[in-house]
Write an enzyme that holds these catalytic residues in place. Sequence first.
Site, PDB file in Angstrom:
ATOM      1  CE  LYS A 131       0.656   1.868   3.379  1.00  9.29           C
ATOM      2  NZ  LYS A 131       1.914   2.423   3.989  1.00  9.29           N
ATOM      3  CE1 TYR A 216      -1.702  -0.017   7.720  1.00  8.45           C
ATOM      4  CE2 TYR A 216      -0.463   1.952   7.130  1.00  8.45           C
ATOM      5  CZ  TYR A 216      -0.553   0.576   7.219  1.00  8.45           C
ATOM      6  OH  TYR A 216       0.490  -0.206   6.799  1.00  8.45           O
TER       7      TYR A 216
HETATM    8  P1  NAD Z   1      12.416   1.636   2.467  1.00 10.94           P
HETATM    9  O1  NAD Z   1      12.942   2.969   2.077  1.00 10.94           O
HETATM   10  O2  NAD Z   1      12.907   1.028   3.722  1.00 10.94           O
HETATM   11  O3  NAD Z   1      12.664   0.574   1.293  1.00 10.94           O
HETATM   12  C1  NAD Z   1      12.443   0.893  -0.051  1.00 10.94           C
HETATM   13  C2  NAD Z   1      13.305   0.002  -0.914  1.00 10.94           C
HETATM   14  O4  NAD Z   1      13.101   0.336  -2.283  1.00 10.94           O
HETATM   15  C3  NAD Z   1      14.797   0.184  -0.614  1.00 10.94           C
HETATM   16  O5  NAD Z   1      15.415  -1.079  -0.552  1.00 10.94           O
HETATM   17  C4  NAD Z   1      15.303   0.946  -1.828  1.00 10.94           C
HETATM   18  O6  NAD Z   1      16.646   0.625  -2.149  1.00 10.94           O
HETATM   19  C5  NAD Z   1      14.371   0.454  -2.922  1.00 10.94           C
HETATM   20  N1  NAD Z   1      14.294   1.372  -4.056  1.00 10.94           N
HETATM   21  C6  NAD Z   1      14.199   0.985  -5.336  1.00 10.94           C
HETATM   22  N2  NAD Z   1      14.177   2.031  -6.151  1.00 10.94           N
HETATM   23  C7  NAD Z   1      14.257   3.134  -5.381  1.00 10.94           C
HETATM   24  C8  NAD Z   1      14.268   4.532  -5.660  1.00 10.94           C
HETATM   25  N3  NAD Z   1      14.182   5.003  -6.914  1.00 10.94           N
HETATM   26  N4  NAD Z   1      14.349   5.376  -4.623  1.00 10.94           N
HETATM   27  C9  NAD Z   1      14.408   4.933  -3.364  1.00 10.94           C
HETATM   28  N5  NAD Z   1      14.382   3.604  -3.037  1.00 10.94           N
HETATM   29  C10 NAD Z   1      14.319   2.720  -4.042  1.00 10.94           C
HETATM   30  O7  NAD Z   1      10.821   1.767   2.493  1.00 10.94           O
HETATM   31  P2  NAD Z   1       9.792   0.784   3.174  1.00 10.94           P
HETATM   32  O8  NAD Z   1       9.405   1.334   4.485  1.00 10.94           O
HETATM   33  O9  NAD Z   1      10.284  -0.604   3.116  1.00 10.94           O
HETATM   34  O10 NAD Z   1       8.513   0.978   2.202  1.00 10.94           O
HETATM   35  C11 NAD Z   1       8.414   0.329   0.964  1.00 10.94           C
HETATM   36  C12 NAD Z   1       6.943   0.166   0.581  1.00 10.94           C
HETATM   37  O11 NAD Z   1       6.305  -0.615   1.574  1.00 10.94           O
HETATM   38  C13 NAD Z   1       6.147   1.471   0.505  1.00 10.94           C
HETATM   39  O12 NAD Z   1       5.209   1.401  -0.522  1.00 10.94           O
HETATM   40  C14 NAD Z   1       5.454   1.546   1.841  1.00 10.94           C
HETATM   41  O13 NAD Z   1       4.246   2.277   1.806  1.00 10.94           O
HETATM   42  C15 NAD Z   1       5.208   0.084   2.130  1.00 10.94           C
HETATM   43  N6  NAD Z   1       5.162  -0.226   3.565  1.00 10.94           N
HETATM   44  C16 NAD Z   1       4.115  -0.940   4.030  1.00 10.94           C
HETATM   45  C17 NAD Z   1       4.039  -1.238   5.367  1.00 10.94           C
HETATM   46  C18 NAD Z   1       2.896  -2.055   5.901  1.00 10.94           C
HETATM   47  O14 NAD Z   1       2.784  -2.178   7.114  1.00 10.94           O
HETATM   48  N7  NAD Z   1       2.076  -2.640   5.047  1.00 10.94           N
HETATM   49  C19 NAD Z   1       5.042  -0.814   6.243  1.00 10.94           C
HETATM   50  C20 NAD Z   1       6.108  -0.104   5.720  1.00 10.94           C
HETATM   51  C21 NAD Z   1       6.161   0.185   4.378  1.00 10.94           C
END
Ligand code: NAD
Length: 366
Positions: A131, A216
């Site tokens: 999401k 949420y």
């Molecule tokens: P994060 O920044 O920790 O991870 C993002 C990943 O994407 C990194 O490994 C990064 O290297 C990669 N990436 C690939 N292309 C990129 C670019 N152009 N710029 C930046 N990063 C790039 O983020 P996250 O917290 O893991 O979030 C990722 C996704 O998961 C989002 O869509 C977020 O909304 C979702 N999320 C959902 C939940 C949940 O509880 N369902 C919790 C956290 C995050």
Amino acid sequence: METISKRSLLAAGLAAGVAGLPRGAFAAQPGRKLGYAILGLGYYATRIIMPRFAECEHSRLAALVSGTPEKLKTYGEQYGIPETHRYSYETFDRIIDNPDVDIVYVITPNSLHRPFTERAARAGKHVMCEKPMANTVADCEAMIAACKKAGRKLMIGYRSRFQAHNIEAIKLVRDGALGPVRTVVTDHGFTIGDPKQWRLNRALAGGGSLMDIGIYSLNAARYLTGEEPVAVNAVESTDRSDPRFGEVEDIINFQLLFPSGATANCVSAYSVNCNRYRVSGPKGWVEIDPATSYQGQAMRAQLGGPPAPREPAPQPKNQFSAQLDHLSECILTGREPIVGGDDGLKDLRVIEAIYRAAREGRTVKL
Ligand code: NAD
């Protein structure tokens, strides 16, 4: 969670075994755990999701996709993923030839959800997408169309639908324990840090707190009422001199009106910590605080007597493993996920209306 009968597994295996399967699709074998490729090895993927395959019944970690070779090596070794099953974003499309991968789980910044979902579908894989599903309604529609064209399932990572306290709240509402829902009050926010992170970059995030955490509040208002809003009001409060908020909003609070007359008052914020909801009807209320966190949910209810803590019916799996297994079970038994692409699209329709209501200072009808 429902368990899969031997008969339905056999039926799925037989159905998938017929000739004419598209390239990239491989027959589901009865008893075989479906293989996930995790795409995007950031915080949520590596700290929260990947460890949870250990408790899955129908799902296993089969492949990794990342732009960072060191992450592929580190997590590949940690989880025993062979080099043949580690992909860069450039080599990702070769996953079409990997029979161990049934599902691609897209866990990247929001604006990349659409292109990676489309590539996964073209490779004949089912998709789990985080999401918010995408940045716009148009992107969501394109993702649904891509998966439909490929004959593949699409599910959105709305994990709270698999969490015990949330399941209990939904059940109390559906069983009529509160009477008809009149109000949902829900707050979701956290204080965001580093101004340089992608969440504060409009091109990558699509928006601010609403896209990330306020969703949420919206999603809970929809699953608690079981209805789709018909009118939206919203106000925004963002300090544009704050280096974090040059491109995206901080607070955007919104009100929803549902067809039954139920209403929702929702907070979405990047400058306060909150995570709760209370749903009320004439016969009582139920609240969860925290409500949609990774753990630690606590529930209270007022149902005839004085308000009292309430323990939900136990669920066989944690919310993350249950979410992963749900898509696998749907694939194996030919059912649709309870949170498919249509659910992600419905949230984005309301999100676009919320932004418009705040911008134009008026009620937006849906
Ligand atoms: P994060 O920044 O920790 O991870 C993002 C990943 O994407 C990194 O490994 C990064 O290297 C990669 N990436 C690939 N292309 C990129 C670019 N152009 N710029 C930046 N990063 C790039 O983020 P996250 O917290 O893991 O979030 C990722 C996704 O998961 C989002 O869509 C977020 O909304 C979702 N999320 C959902 C939940 C949940 O509880 N369902 C919790 C956290 C995050």
